[in-house]
Scaffold this motif. Structure first.
Motif, short mmCIF file in Angstrom:
data_model
loop_
_atom_site.label_atom_id
_atom_site.label_comp_id
_atom_site.label_asym_id
_atom_site.label_seq_id
_atom_site.Cartn_x
_atom_site.Cartn_y
_atom_site.Cartn_z
N SER A 35 0.95 -1.26 -0.11
CA SER A 35 -0.02 0.12 -0.05
C SER A 35 0.94 1.19 -0.08
CB SER A 35 -1.01 0.02 1.28
OG SER A 35 -0.21 0.06 2.39
N MET A 36 1.96 1.22 0.61
CA MET A 36 2.97 2.41 0.68
C MET A 36 3.60 2.56 -0.72
SD MET A 36 5.02 1.70 4.04
CE MET A 36 6.05 3.19 4.11
N MET A 37 3.96 1.40 -1.48
CA MET A 37 4.11 1.57 -2.79
C MET A 37 3.26 2.05 -3.67
SD MET A 37 7.34 0.86 -3.06
CE MET A 37 8.00 1.30 -1.64
N LEU A 38 1.88 1.58 -3.61
CA LEU A 38 0.95 1.98 -4.16
C LEU A 38 0.48 3.57 -4.29
CD1 LEU A 38 -1.46 1.20 -6.34
CD2 LEU A 38 -3.00 1.06 -4.45
N SER A 39 0.55 4.02 -3.14
CA SER A 39 0.28 5.50 -2.99
C SER A 39 1.57 6.43 -3.52
CB SER A 39 0.28 5.72 -1.32
OG SER A 39 1.60 5.52 -0.66
N LEU A 40 2.86 5.65 -3.15
CA LEU A 40 3.97 6.53 -4.09
C LEU A 40 3.89 6.38 -5.30
CD1 LEU A 40 7.11 5.46 -1.93
CD2 LEU A 40 6.17 7.68 -2.09
N TYR A 41 3.35 5.29 -6.06
CA TYR A 41 3.02 5.16 -7.48
C TYR A 41 1.84 6.27 -8.17
CZ TYR A 41 1.67 3.50 -12.03
OH TYR A 41 0.98 3.40 -13.34
N ILE A 42 0.82 6.40 -7.40
CA ILE A 42 0.08 7.20 -7.61
C ILE A 42 0.37 8.77 -7.49
CG2 ILE A 42 -2.44 7.85 -7.08
CD1 ILE A 42 -3.17 5.17 -6.62
N SER A 43 1.01 8.92 -6.59
CA SER A 43 1.58 10.16 -6.34
C SER A 43 2.50 10.64 -7.44
CB SER A 43 1.80 10.52 -4.99
OG SER A 43 3.10 9.88 -4.82
N LEU A 44 3.22 9.71 -7.60
CA LEU A 44 4.16 10.07 -8.96
C LEU A 44 3.70 10.13 -10.30
CD1 LEU A 44 7.57 7.98 -8.11
CD2 LEU A 44 7.25 10.39 -7.90
N SER A 45 2.33 9.44 -10.47
CA SER A 45 1.88 9.36 -11.75
C SER A 45 0.94 10.92 -11.62
CB SER A 45 0.69 8.25 -11.78
OG SER A 45 1.69 6.97 -11.89
N MET A 46 0.66 11.29 -10.46
CA MET A 46 -0.38 12.43 -10.65
C MET A 46 0.63 13.70 -10.75
SD MET A 46 -3.36 11.48 -11.11
CE MET A 46 -4.51 12.63 -10.56
N TRP A 47 1.72 13.60 -10.40
CA TRP A 47 2.78 14.71 -10.25
C TRP A 47 2.88 15.68 -11.42
CZ3 TRP A 47 8.65 15.03 -10.75
CH2 TRP A 47 9.09 15.99 -10.33
N PRO A 48 2.85 15.13 -12.66
CA PRO A 48 3.02 15.92 -13.88
C PRO A 48 1.74 16.63 -14.28
CG PRO A 48 4.01 13.78 -14.40
CD PRO A 48 3.47 13.69 -13.04
N ILE A 49 0.58 15.94 -14.04
CA ILE A 49 -0.58 16.42 -14.08
C ILE A 49 -1.00 17.86 -13.23
CG2 ILE A 49 -3.11 16.20 -13.69
CD1 ILE A 49 -2.50 13.22 -14.47
N GLN A 50 -0.45 17.66 -11.81
CA GLN A 50 -0.40 18.78 -11.03
C GLN A 50 0.50 19.91 -11.26
OE1 GLN A 50 -2.44 19.28 -8.14
NE2 GLN A 50 -3.48 17.24 -8.77
N THR A 51 1.37 19.64 -11.80
CA THR A 51 2.60 20.80 -12.28
C THR A 51 2.36 21.29 -13.73
OG1 THR A 51 4.02 19.11 -12.91
CG2 THR A 51 4.20 20.04 -10.63
N GLN A 52 1.49 20.54 -14.31
CA GLN A 52 0.95 20.63 -15.86
C GLN A 52 2.11 20.75 -16.71
OE1 GLN A 52 -1.12 24.38 -15.22
NE2 GLN A 52 -2.98 23.67 -14.54
N THR A 53 2.98 19.65 -16.76
CA THR A 53 4.11 19.58 -17.64
C THR A 53 3.76 18.76 -18.61
OG1 THR A 53 4.93 17.92 -16.20
CG2 THR A 53 5.97 20.39 -15.83
N PRO A 54 4.06 18.87 -19.84
CA PRO A 54 3.65 18.06 -21.01
C PRO A 54 4.62 16.79 -21.22
CG PRO A 54 4.86 19.88 -21.97
CD PRO A 54 4.84 20.13 -20.39
N THR A 55 5.74 16.94 -20.27
CA THR A 55 6.45 15.68 -20.75
C THR A 55 6.09 14.49 -19.72
OG1 THR A 55 8.02 16.25 -18.81
CG2 THR A 55 8.69 17.04 -21.14
N PHE A 56 6.26 13.26 -20.22
CA PHE A 56 5.84 11.86 -19.38
C PHE A 56 7.25 11.65 -18.82
CE2 PHE A 56 2.22 12.20 -22.16
CZ PHE A 56 1.18 12.33 -21.55
#
Length: 98
Positions: A35-56
């Protein structure tokens, strides 16, 4: 702090607290780690969306691969400890006897 950040921080913190306090079974410790890894994965996946960067970024994919390897190694250790000690209780495992 947004509601999204609060939910990721609370999920990571609650799984860390579960890992620290519910140390009776090996499978519950593995579940808390996942569950710790899942929360880290989701937060790392949502980080470019939050910062509005076009790069993946490749970092969430690598994190997911490492967490799958960690899950496989953890389940292998669970099976090995169950076969040698007869149960998955953590109090049966003593590093001084190995």
């Amino acid at each position: 702090m947004s509601l999204l950040h609060l939910s990721f921080y609370s999920a990571f913190t609650l799984s860390g607290l579960g890992l620290a306090f519910h140390r009776t079974h090996f499978i519950s410790a593995l579940l808390c780690l996942e569950s710790m890894m899942l929360s880290l994965y989701i937060s790392l996946s949502m980080w470019p969306i939050q910062t509005q960067t076009p790069t993946f970024s490749l970092i969430p994919v690598l994190m997911l691969a490492f967490s799958a390897c960690e899950a496989g190694a953890g389940l292998a250790m669970l099976v090995a400890s169950t076969r040698t000690h007869g149960s998955d209780h953590l109090h049966n495992l003593n590093l001084l006897q190995c």
